[in-house]
Design an enzyme around this catalytic site. Structure first.
Site, PDB file in Angstrom:
ATOM      1  N   LYS A  13     -69.583  32.083 -20.259  1.00 40.44           N
ATOM      2  CA  LYS A  13     -68.788  31.993 -21.491  1.00 40.44           C
ATOM      3  C   LYS A  13     -67.702  33.059 -21.577  1.00 40.44           C
ATOM      4  O   LYS A  13     -66.767  32.921 -22.360  1.00 40.44           O
ATOM      5  CB  LYS A  13     -69.705  32.043 -22.706  1.00 40.44           C
ATOM      6  CG  LYS A  13     -70.632  30.838 -22.806  1.00 40.44           C
ATOM      7  CD  LYS A  13     -69.857  29.535 -22.983  1.00 40.44           C
ATOM      8  CE  LYS A  13     -70.787  28.356 -23.101  1.00 40.44           C
ATOM      9  NZ  LYS A  13     -70.083  27.086 -23.262  1.00 40.44           N
TER      10      LYS A  13
HETATM   11  N1  PMP Z   1     -76.253  27.290 -20.065  1.00 35.09           N
HETATM   12  C1  PMP Z   1     -76.169  28.140 -21.089  1.00 35.09           C
HETATM   13  C2  PMP Z   1     -77.169  29.244 -21.186  1.00 35.09           C
HETATM   14  C3  PMP Z   1     -75.195  27.991 -22.070  1.00 35.09           C
HETATM   15  O1  PMP Z   1     -75.121  28.858 -23.100  1.00 35.09           O
HETATM   16  C4  PMP Z   1     -74.293  26.912 -21.957  1.00 35.09           C
HETATM   17  C5  PMP Z   1     -73.240  26.736 -23.004  1.00 35.09           C
HETATM   18  N2  PMP Z   1     -73.628  26.054 -24.167  1.00 35.09           N
HETATM   19  C6  PMP Z   1     -74.410  26.024 -20.882  1.00 35.09           C
HETATM   20  C7  PMP Z   1     -75.400  26.259 -19.955  1.00 35.09           C
HETATM   21  C8  PMP Z   1     -73.532  24.816 -20.720  1.00 35.09           C
HETATM   22  O2  PMP Z   1     -72.198  25.129 -20.466  1.00 35.09           O
HETATM   23  P1  PMP Z   1     -71.055  24.254 -21.130  1.00 35.09           P
HETATM   24  O3  PMP Z   1     -71.060  24.528 -22.597  1.00 35.09           O
HETATM   25  O4  PMP Z   1     -69.817  24.723 -20.455  1.00 35.09           O
HETATM   26  O5  PMP Z   1     -71.359  22.824 -20.869  1.00 35.09           O
END
Ligand code: PMP
Length: 344
Positions: free
Chosen positions: A48
């Site tokens: 993130k």
């Molecule tokens: N794993 C974790 C721990 C996350 O916080 C997130 C984000 N919500 C994701 C995977 C998935 O990533 P994305 O939001 O880019 O699909």
């Protein structure tokens, strides 16, 4: 990468350029060659950081964000932490509206990074003025010059991964990648990375990982939003109860669903066998890989990249707590080596 010998202006210079690490023991009995993109090496310990920095810098370029402006988002998770971190360096105020379900540890972590945290009641519907969505919207409207990140519906989310994660993986694998396996939450990671990779080689297969209790897989297959798919589950950051605008469903070849229990055990297995201390969704992604192997989806020569989104330290009171695992009924018997650990 030679990164470590350099001197940096701030932690933000360390966002991205995460390592690709060969998986050994956990992939021992699997067909193909497996590499993990370990996003915990970002300074905020998750993927993130990439979207927080990208979205903030785009808003600066447009002149929306000026010194002293406020950035608003609705998350107690990784995105909140990354925005708070970037705000410190760049001199913005950071407001995070979070649900009262968020653990005190998470709220304290965000406050430690200088964020102002509004804790909003979890039991109200999304359109209730007290919900964290509505509180964030109201604060955004009231504060001139503020920016609402809105990661589930922000195109710049996938843009961040198109600009960084995709090119990094392409370079690191010298263009030999055949499959990408990534958990889908907002869908930004999988969609942006896939867009870049498929532009280089349209034959690369893109596999999304979804949770039981989430609507994404069914929506991908039928284009229908089926609310019967929605029920509570424990993995955080993966799957959703709405259709995120930040996901490009057409670029994903297939979704695999994984259980809370198997994902938790696989995360623990990765930590113990690879020495890479990973979060819950890294376990989910690797669990999906195991299931795909059972279905004979891979060949010996395939090069499979598995996204490991964050660090295990965020899950000490969950998957790395034997007590929590036991409370969830995740140990098959009380007498396993792990369950015995509960007694002291
Ligand atoms: N794993 C974790 C721990 C996350 O916080 C997130 C984000 N919500 C994701 C995977 C998935 O990533 P994305 O939001 O880019 O699909």
């Amino acid at each position: 990468m030679g990164q470590k010998n350099r001197v940096f202006d701030s932690v933000l210079d360390l966002v991205g350029n995460t390592p690709l690490i060969k998986l050994r023991k956990v992939a021992e009995n699997l067909k193909g060659n497996y590499y993990a993109k370990v996003e915990a090496f970002n300074p905020g310990h998750s993927s993130k950081d990439r979207i927080a920095l990208h979205i903030i810098e785009q808003a600066e370029k447009k002149g929306v964000l000026k010194p002293g402006s406020t950035i608003i988002e609705t998350t107690s998770g990784n995105t909140g932490f990354s925005i708070a971190m970037a705000s410190i360096i760049k001199g913005y105020d950071c407001i995070l509206a979070v649900s009262s379900k968020s653990s005190p540890d998470k709220i304290d972590m965000l406050k430690s990074m200088g964020a102002k945290v509004y804790v909003c009641p979890a039991h109200v519907s999304a359109d209730d003025p007290r919900s964290y969505y509505e509180v964030a919207k109201r604060l955004h409207q009231e504060m001139e010059g503020s920016v609402y990140i809105n990661q589930y519906f922000n195109e710049l989310n996938m843009d961040a991964h198109y600009a960084s994660t995709g090119p990094e993986i392409w370079k690191q694998t010298e263009g030999k990648i055949t499959h990408l396996v990534a958990c889908s939450g907002t869908g930004g990671t999988i969609s942006g990375t896939a867009r870049y990779l498929k532009e280089q080689n349209p034959n690369i297969k893109i596999i999304g990982v979804d949770a039981y209790g989430s609507v994404l897989k069914k929506f991908h297959e039928t284009k229908e939003f089926d609310k019967n798919e929605i029920y509570p589950y424990r993995i955080e950051g993966l799957g959703k109860n709405l259709i995120p605008g930040a996901t490009d469903f057409d670029i994903i070849d297939e979704f695999v669903k994984v259980t809370d229990q198997e994902s938790a055990h696989t995360a623990r297995e990765i930590s113990k066998t690879e020495g890479i201390f990973v979060g819950y969704t890294s376990g989910a992604a690797m669990q999906a890989v195991k299931q795909l192997n059972e279905d004979e989806k891979f060949n010996e020569d395939d090069l499979i990249v598995v996204m490991f989104p964050d660090h295990g330290s965020r899950y000490m009171s969950k998957i790395y707590s034997d007590k929590w695992m036991n409370e969830q009924g995740f140990f098959d018997t009380e007498n396993t080596e792990e369950a015995v650990g509960v007694q002291y």
